[in-house]
Structure formats: C-alpha cells, structure tokens
Enzyme design. Structure first.
Site, mmCIF file in Angstrom:
data_model
loop_
_atom_site.group_PDB
_atom_site.id
_atom_site.type_symbol
_atom_site.label_atom_id
_atom_site.label_comp_id
_atom_site.label_asym_id
_atom_site.label_seq_id
_atom_site.Cartn_x
_atom_site.Cartn_y
_atom_site.Cartn_z
ATOM 1 N N ASP A 31 51.420 55.867 28.815
ATOM 2 C CA ASP A 31 50.574 54.675 28.748
ATOM 3 C C ASP A 31 50.415 54.399 27.424
ATOM 4 O O ASP A 31 50.422 53.339 26.999
ATOM 5 C CB ASP A 31 49.055 55.122 29.353
ATOM 6 C CG ASP A 31 49.016 55.328 30.596
ATOM 7 O OD1 ASP A 31 50.183 54.898 31.492
ATOM 8 O OD2 ASP A 31 48.210 55.710 31.226
ATOM 9 N N TYR A 32 50.470 55.146 26.245
ATOM 10 C CA TYR A 32 50.310 55.217 24.884
ATOM 11 C C TYR A 32 51.500 54.052 24.496
ATOM 12 O O TYR A 32 51.133 53.241 23.632
ATOM 13 C CB TYR A 32 50.520 56.403 24.170
ATOM 14 C CG TYR A 32 50.302 56.249 22.798
ATOM 15 C CD1 TYR A 32 49.140 55.964 22.102
ATOM 16 C CD2 TYR A 32 51.468 56.347 21.915
ATOM 17 C CE1 TYR A 32 48.999 55.740 20.572
ATOM 18 C CE2 TYR A 32 51.373 56.150 20.570
ATOM 19 C CZ TYR A 32 50.359 55.702 20.038
ATOM 20 O OH TYR A 32 50.253 55.930 18.435
ATOM 21 N N ASP A 35 50.984 50.707 25.908
ATOM 22 C CA ASP A 35 50.002 49.787 25.206
ATOM 23 C C ASP A 35 50.397 49.480 23.804
ATOM 24 O O ASP A 35 50.129 48.270 23.437
ATOM 25 C CB ASP A 35 48.530 50.853 24.991
ATOM 26 C CG ASP A 35 47.883 51.257 26.283
ATOM 27 O OD1 ASP A 35 48.295 50.346 27.275
ATOM 28 O OD2 ASP A 35 46.954 52.201 26.319
ATOM 29 N N LEU A 81 37.686 26.613 59.403
ATOM 30 C CA LEU A 81 38.468 26.289 60.641
ATOM 31 C C LEU A 81 37.325 26.493 61.856
ATOM 32 O O LEU A 81 36.432 27.020 61.566
ATOM 33 C CB LEU A 81 39.505 27.552 60.824
ATOM 34 C CG LEU A 81 40.612 27.615 60.129
ATOM 35 C CD1 LEU A 81 41.438 28.989 60.375
ATOM 36 C CD2 LEU A 81 41.587 26.463 60.268
ATOM 37 N N GLU A 110 48.034 34.968 62.473
ATOM 38 C CA GLU A 110 47.744 35.757 61.350
ATOM 39 C C GLU A 110 46.609 36.652 61.364
ATOM 40 O O GLU A 110 45.680 36.161 62.022
ATOM 41 C CB GLU A 110 48.026 34.712 60.170
ATOM 42 C CG GLU A 110 49.223 34.065 60.197
ATOM 43 C CD GLU A 110 49.089 32.959 59.386
ATOM 44 O OE1 GLU A 110 50.168 32.268 59.076
ATOM 45 O OE2 GLU A 110 48.046 32.615 58.654
ATOM 46 N N LYS A 112 43.078 37.496 59.610
ATOM 47 C CA LYS A 112 42.075 36.826 58.988
ATOM 48 C C LYS A 112 41.601 37.688 58.066
ATOM 49 O O LYS A 112 40.785 38.592 58.298
ATOM 50 C CB LYS A 112 41.113 35.982 59.929
ATOM 51 C CG LYS A 112 39.925 35.236 59.300
ATOM 52 C CD LYS A 112 38.937 34.752 60.141
ATOM 53 C CE LYS A 112 37.876 33.706 59.457
ATOM 54 N NZ LYS A 112 37.094 34.527 58.471
ATOM 55 N N ARG A 133 37.396 28.150 47.097
ATOM 56 C CA ARG A 133 37.155 27.151 48.106
ATOM 57 C C ARG A 133 35.868 26.346 47.723
ATOM 58 O O ARG A 133 35.952 24.877 47.941
ATOM 59 C CB ARG A 133 37.154 27.704 49.443
ATOM 60 C CG ARG A 133 36.766 26.621 50.576
ATOM 61 C CD ARG A 133 36.881 27.282 51.907
ATOM 62 N NE ARG A 133 36.698 26.366 52.779
ATOM 63 C CZ ARG A 133 35.445 25.706 53.324
ATOM 64 N NH1 ARG A 133 34.238 26.200 52.637
ATOM 65 N NH2 ARG A 133 35.305 24.816 54.175
ATOM 66 N N CYS A 404 14.902 72.644 44.053
ATOM 67 C CA CYS A 404 14.205 73.657 42.923
ATOM 68 C C CYS A 404 12.708 73.307 42.571
ATOM 69 O O CYS A 404 12.199 73.954 41.587
ATOM 70 C CB CYS A 404 15.041 73.449 41.720
ATOM 71 S SG CYS A 404 14.810 71.895 40.634
ATOM 72 N N CYS A 419 16.385 64.650 39.505
ATOM 73 C CA CYS A 419 15.989 66.026 39.182
ATOM 74 C C CYS A 419 16.859 66.166 37.757
ATOM 75 O O CYS A 419 17.896 66.043 37.781
ATOM 76 C CB CYS A 419 16.404 67.053 40.027
ATOM 77 S SG CYS A 419 16.246 68.829 39.543
#
Length: 674
Positions: A31-32, A35, A81, A110, A112, A133, A404, A419
C-alpha cells in the site's frame, strides 16, 4: 521522458496494480508503494492540469468538496415504471403487450436492484457527467462522486454519445463491514444498504464517497435508437463489452409463464445474493415492438416492475433489555414474541439508543411492525398505537450499569449512554469476545458461552489469561469434554503465530479496526515500535488522524494494558509483523473466482476463503459465468444448482485440498479441465 509520457506511464502502472488488487486479489506492491505512485501522479497533474486524462486513477479518489450539487436536465427523461404486485398483475401486463404487438413476444427479466438510480453520459469515448434520477426530468449533478465508483468506466471504446442508466448499490458484506467500522468509531449505524449507498453518493465531499465500497449495475441504454441493435438483451451484451458491470442474472423468457417461474425462483432465493433486490423488472426485448408500444406520461408501456411482498410482520415487545459493549456503550434491544421474517425466526430487535426509543414512542407490551433492515438487522419499524390497551410500560435507560452498578453517563451531543468503569465485567467479557473473533486472533472453540464460563470460574480475567489455560482447567466445564478441551488448547496455541495486525486489532484500541491495525503492522516491524511511536509519527500514516493517533498513544500509557501485553509476550504470542517475512505461498488461484457453498467436512468456510485469497484467488458470494469453480459441501442449495445449469466446475473438499498441493496456476487449470 516528457511530462506527458511520464503521466501516461504512471497511469498505466497504477491501473495495472489496481487490476491486480481489486479484480485479481493478488497485489504485487505494498500500500505504501502504491500511495507513492498516486502522490507522484497527483503532483504532476496539479502542475500540468492540461495533461490530466479523464481516466486518470486520481479521479477515483475524489476531488474538492462542493458547496452544493448543481442540477442537470436529463436529455432522455428517467421515467419510473408501473408496478405489479401479483401474478395476475403480470398476466394483465402480458395481455396489454399482446394487444399492441401480437402474441410473438419475448421478455427480459432483470433484478430490481435496491440502490440509487443514476444516469451516465459519455461523449467521444469519455465519461462526461452523471446525475441522480431526481424527478425524472431534472436530477443532481453527482459526476465527481460517480467517478470514484471503480466499476464505472471512465473511458469506453465508443465515440458516439451514449446515455446509460444504472443502479448504484453496496453489497451486504460491505454494508456489514462499514457498520462494523461505524461501531468501532462509536458512530451511528446505517439502517440498510440502500440508505448507505444513497447517502454516500450525495456527499458534498467526493473523498468521503471514495472511501465507501460502492458498485453499480447498468441496465439500460437510454438512447438505444441511435445504435444498430435489435433487442434489449443485445444492448446488455454490448454494454458488457464496453466494460460496464451488467448483472449476469437477467433472463430472456419466451412467455409470461416463464417470466412468472423465474420470478418465483428469485422470490424464494434472493436471500442468497450478496446485494439487495426489492423486485424484478420485466421488459419487452424487441426494440421495434417497444417503439410500437411507446410511453404513457409517466412510464414506458413495454416494461413493468414486480415488487416482492414486503418483509414486515406484526409482533409484540415483551421486554426491553440493555447490553454493555466492550467500549461501555449500553444498547437497548426489544425482546419480541417470536415471528418468522425473511426466512428466519426473529425474537429480538435492536432499538439503537434512547433517542430512537423516544422518537418512535416505543413501550414494553407495545404491538409493533418489525422488518429486517437490508434483510440483515431486525428492527422495530413502527408502533401500532391503535392496539394499545393501557398495559404498556415506559422504558428508561438505566442510571447505573446493569452489570457493575457504577453510574452511567450520556455525554453532550452523543446518543449513547455509557458505563465508564474500565473494570466492568461486561466490558471485559465483550473485549475478550472481540479478541478471539474472526478478524482478530481467530481462536476456534471460544464462543461467548465458553468465555462467560471461564470468567465465572475465575479461570481468566483478561485476554492474556487465555494463553495460560491448561487442559485440566477446562475439561470439566459444561459442554466441554476431552476432545473439545484438546481442540481449544490447540487453537489457542496456534493463534500465538498470528500476524501482528490481528493482535493489534484484538487489543480493542478505540477507533482502531482491521484496516488501521494492518496499517500499523505494515509500517512498524513489531509491537514495541508501535508502543513507542509518538502521536506525530502516527498522524503521518495514511488515513490516521489525530483522534486515532492519540487513541493508540493513550492506550499504551495505561499500566493495565501494558501488563496484558507483557503477559502475552512472556507466553510467546507473536508481536512481530510477518508482512515481508511470512512463508511464501504460490499464487495458484491467481485471477480465479471461486464460490464456497454448503458445509465442508473439516474446513471452516473462513479458513477455506483465507486459503483461496492467500493463493491469489477471489472468494465470491454468487455464481456467474465468470466463476472458475465452486467448492461445495453438504446442503449446497441454489448455488450448486446454478453452477450445474451454467456448466461451472464443482469440486468437493478432498479435491480442493489436492489442488492446494500443486505448485502452479497451470497445474490447477489442468486438473480442473480434466
């Protein structure tokens, strides 16, 4: 090398590593190092903005925050629809279709997707803009946020204007992970995946959106008339070729009976998906027939949305109890008269906090509607006040910890009652449960009931005591016995070899979860270096701010915590990072998508998943055409059925263990093809 060539080379390199990381689960650099490449590219683009490409990976991390969203008028209205709620509604729809175009009708069915509907516009092969939308005519410009969604291509091999419609969503697994992070940081939990996806896309700061694991399925070419395509199914295939993510579950049906059969299957099996669907969409497949049918003022005549029956049930709250978490947060839960909901029996539901109870006016003995938020978390939806009898009892959060008996507090501006007694047995118990959990030390055989027994018998008092347990300490405990005791001791012993990040996460440092623990383990060679790090050093780490840094520093200042760590060291628990020194494992599953289903004879599902991922494979939750093979155990269910339907290779645990002995990807392929 010119600056332009340098930028192009960096983009090519970063895209290569993105493919290795996100699609193949087989990173080649740390990752270093990744980056560093990104920072170099950002710097060059800031110095030479005229050279910045639309498909630059820097667009995926988010731009500057906005003051507000601008409005966009949709070139093609994003119509809604009409809905169907029953088989008869679907047959009536089919009858109307046949009145327009005759009996020779083909439908595409399909999912939804339960997410946020968006429109994407491309020009000259590049992403130009994207919008919500809205009211169907005017939406909000969320282009910057959409560019951070990695499954949305920023460049496509199509120079025409292309307008695509899709649904942005978040998977159930990622929803759980985000809520776990929220809980670790003591932030409010999201109610369901849809709210999280919608809220993430409507962030004014795109960098916040970029941190959310959003996905998209596209399902429509809004300007299909400008393309030489004869059917909707052809358009989906074309979109997939361009690099868009299209749900593989769509089906071309020759009759309304076939449509209904397909819907009935997914009504019963939608719980197996790793994302939410709230219905099915049925569309006439033939484009010419669609043109003949046209539109009403609100919706196309050639499509309808079938809505699944609402997953809500009426029950009664028989009690409200509270539990103390490992950070001291006291959470109320409703105890319910058991009710079947979304395929399981629900007998309790979260009430979140005191404000939630007040807002909904929830009382003991109330009759309520419950639902599973995102089919995951049972929650009280509303109180049916007209059914109150006068026997209802007001609930008040406790002024003393129920475990407690120390006073509780509620800090100004926070919803949680807490607590603050660090020695509270409930916090200690929850802390140990966290320490042994899958994402921490991963100790098998130490469930909540066993941990409670160990605490009650004074065998343990903190997490370090686990490593001093002897067989004779536990063999006579309830539900233990010789074999279970041996397995438990072996599992505890095995956990001593874990990587440093698991130990750091297991310690339960406030604000430090799995991701932050891995960052610490990568940047420091051992726990001693983490302990001696200053807050300034920690703040320099990627994604570490002052709150997280100070939390780490303060944790290790506590004598009690250091005593635990010293005991862990003395008993041989690993405190070194294995990131670069661990055993090398060949990437024999590199680029493969593998589905686990059913109960395996000896392997736990998480262990099998880790074996796959360690060898470069991707353990996925649903079967599709791109699945390499399915690892199936007993009671495999619908995933096995679908694999057989698609001709996907299915293997059992014995064959899987044989694959692990192979030394190359080619050998694995040869075995799978044999």
């Amino acid at each position: 090398m010119s600056v332009k060539d340098e930028i192009n080379k960096l983009i090519e390199t970063i895209n290569y590593h993105n493919e290795r990381y996100y699609n193949q689960d087989s990173p080649e650099i740390s990752d270093y190092e990744y980056d560093k490449l990104m920072k170099e590219l950002i710097s060059l683009e800031e110095e030479h903005p005229e050279l910045k490409r639309i498909d630059s990976p820097t667009n995926r991390v988010g731009g500057k925050p906005l003051d507000k969203f601008n409005q966009i008028v949709h070139k093609t209205p994003m119509l809604s629809l009409s809905n169907a709620f029953s088989e008869q509604d679907l047959r009536d729809f089919d009858k109307r279709v046949q009145e327009y175009v005759g009996e020779n009708v083909e439908y595409v069915v399909e999912f939804k997707i339960d997410g946020l509907s968006v429109g994407l516009t491309y020009n000259n092969g590049e992403f130009e803009k994207g919008a919500t939308r809205g009211d169907g005519v005017v939406g909000e410009d969320i282009s910057q946020n959409l560019m951070t969604v990695k499954s949305i291509p920023l460049k496509i091999n199509d120079k025409k204007e292309l307008i695509v419609r899709g649904e942005v969503y978040i998977s159930k697994d990622n929803f759980r992970k985000v809520n776990e992070q929220q809980e670790e940081q003591e932030q409010p939990l999201f109610a369901n995946p849809r709210n999280l996806a919608a809220g993430s896309l409507r962030q004014l700061d795109p960098k916040l959106t970029a941190k959310r694991p959003l996905d998209i399925f596209v399902f429509n070419m809004e300007n299909i008339e400008e393309y030489d395509l004869e059917s909707h199914s052809e358009s989906l295939e074309y979109l997939e070729k361009l690099g868009f993510s299209v749900s593989q579950s769509y089906k071309v049906c020759k009759s309304i009976d076939e449509v209904i059969e397909h819907i009935e299957y997914w009504t019963d099996n939608r719980g197996n998906l790793d994302y939410e669907i709230d219905g099915m969409v049925i569309k006439v497949n033939n484009i010419k027939q669609r043109d003949e049918m046209g539109y009403t003022a609100k919706s196309p005549r050639w499509a309808i949305a079938y809505k699944f029956p609402a997953e809500k049930k009426k029950t009664k709250i028989v009690d409200i109890i509270v539990e103390v978490g490992r950070t001291g947060t006291i959470t109320p839960s409703a105890i319910l008269e058991p009710v079947r909901l979304a395929g399981t029996t629900v007998s309790r539901a979260t009430l979140h906090n005191e404000d939630y109870i007040r807002e909904k006016d929830i009382k003991i003995n109330d009759t309520v509607l419950v639902q599973k938020a995102g089919d995951i978390i049972p929650q009280v939806l509303e109180v049916i006040k007209e059914e109150r009898t006068g026997d209802e009892i007001d609930f008040k959060m406790p002024e003393k910890c129920p475990v407690c008996s120390e006073p509780t507090i509620r800090l100004e501006g926070e919803a949680a009652v807490k607590c603050i007694n660090m020695s509270c047995p409930a916090q200690i118990r929850r802390g140990i449960i966290h320490f042994v959990s899958r994402d921490a030390m991963n100790i098998d055989g130490l469930g909540e009931s066993i941990i409670t027994l160990l605490l009650n018998e004074k065998i343990i008092q903190d997490v370090s005591d686990l490593y001093y347990i002897k067989k004779e300490d536990v063999v006579d405990l309830e539900r233990m016995g010789e074999k279970s005791a041996d397995n438990l001791i072996n599992s505890i012993e095995k956990s001593k070899e874990n990587d440093l990040w698991r130990l750091i996460n297991g310690l339960g440092i406030k604000f430090i979860g799995v991701k932050a623990a891995k960052i610490l383990a990568y940047n420091f060679k051992d726990l001693d270096e983490v302990i001696s790090a200053t807050s300034e050093q920690l703040e320099e780490l990627e994604e570490f701010g002052s709150i997280m840094a100070n939390s780490v520093v303060e944790f290790f200042k506590e004598d009690k915590n250091m005593n635990v760590i010293n005991k862990l060291k003395n008993v041989g628990v690993n405190t070194k990072s294995l990131d670069n020194t661990g055993e090398k494992v060949e990437k024999i599953f590199e680029g493969m998508k593998i589905v686990l289903t059913g109960t395996l004879p000896t392997l736990k599902r998480n262990d099998a998943k880790e074996m796959i991922e360690k060898r470069g494979g991707k353990a996925t939750s649903s079967v599709s055409k791109s699945t390499t093979f399915v690892l199936a155990g007993e009671e495999a269910g619908s995933k096995l059925t679908k694999a057989n339907d698609l001709g996907i290779k299915v293997i059992d645990e014995e064959r899987f263990l044989e694959l692990l002995k192979l030394s190359s990807k080619d050998e694995v392929k040869a075995v799978l093809e044999s």
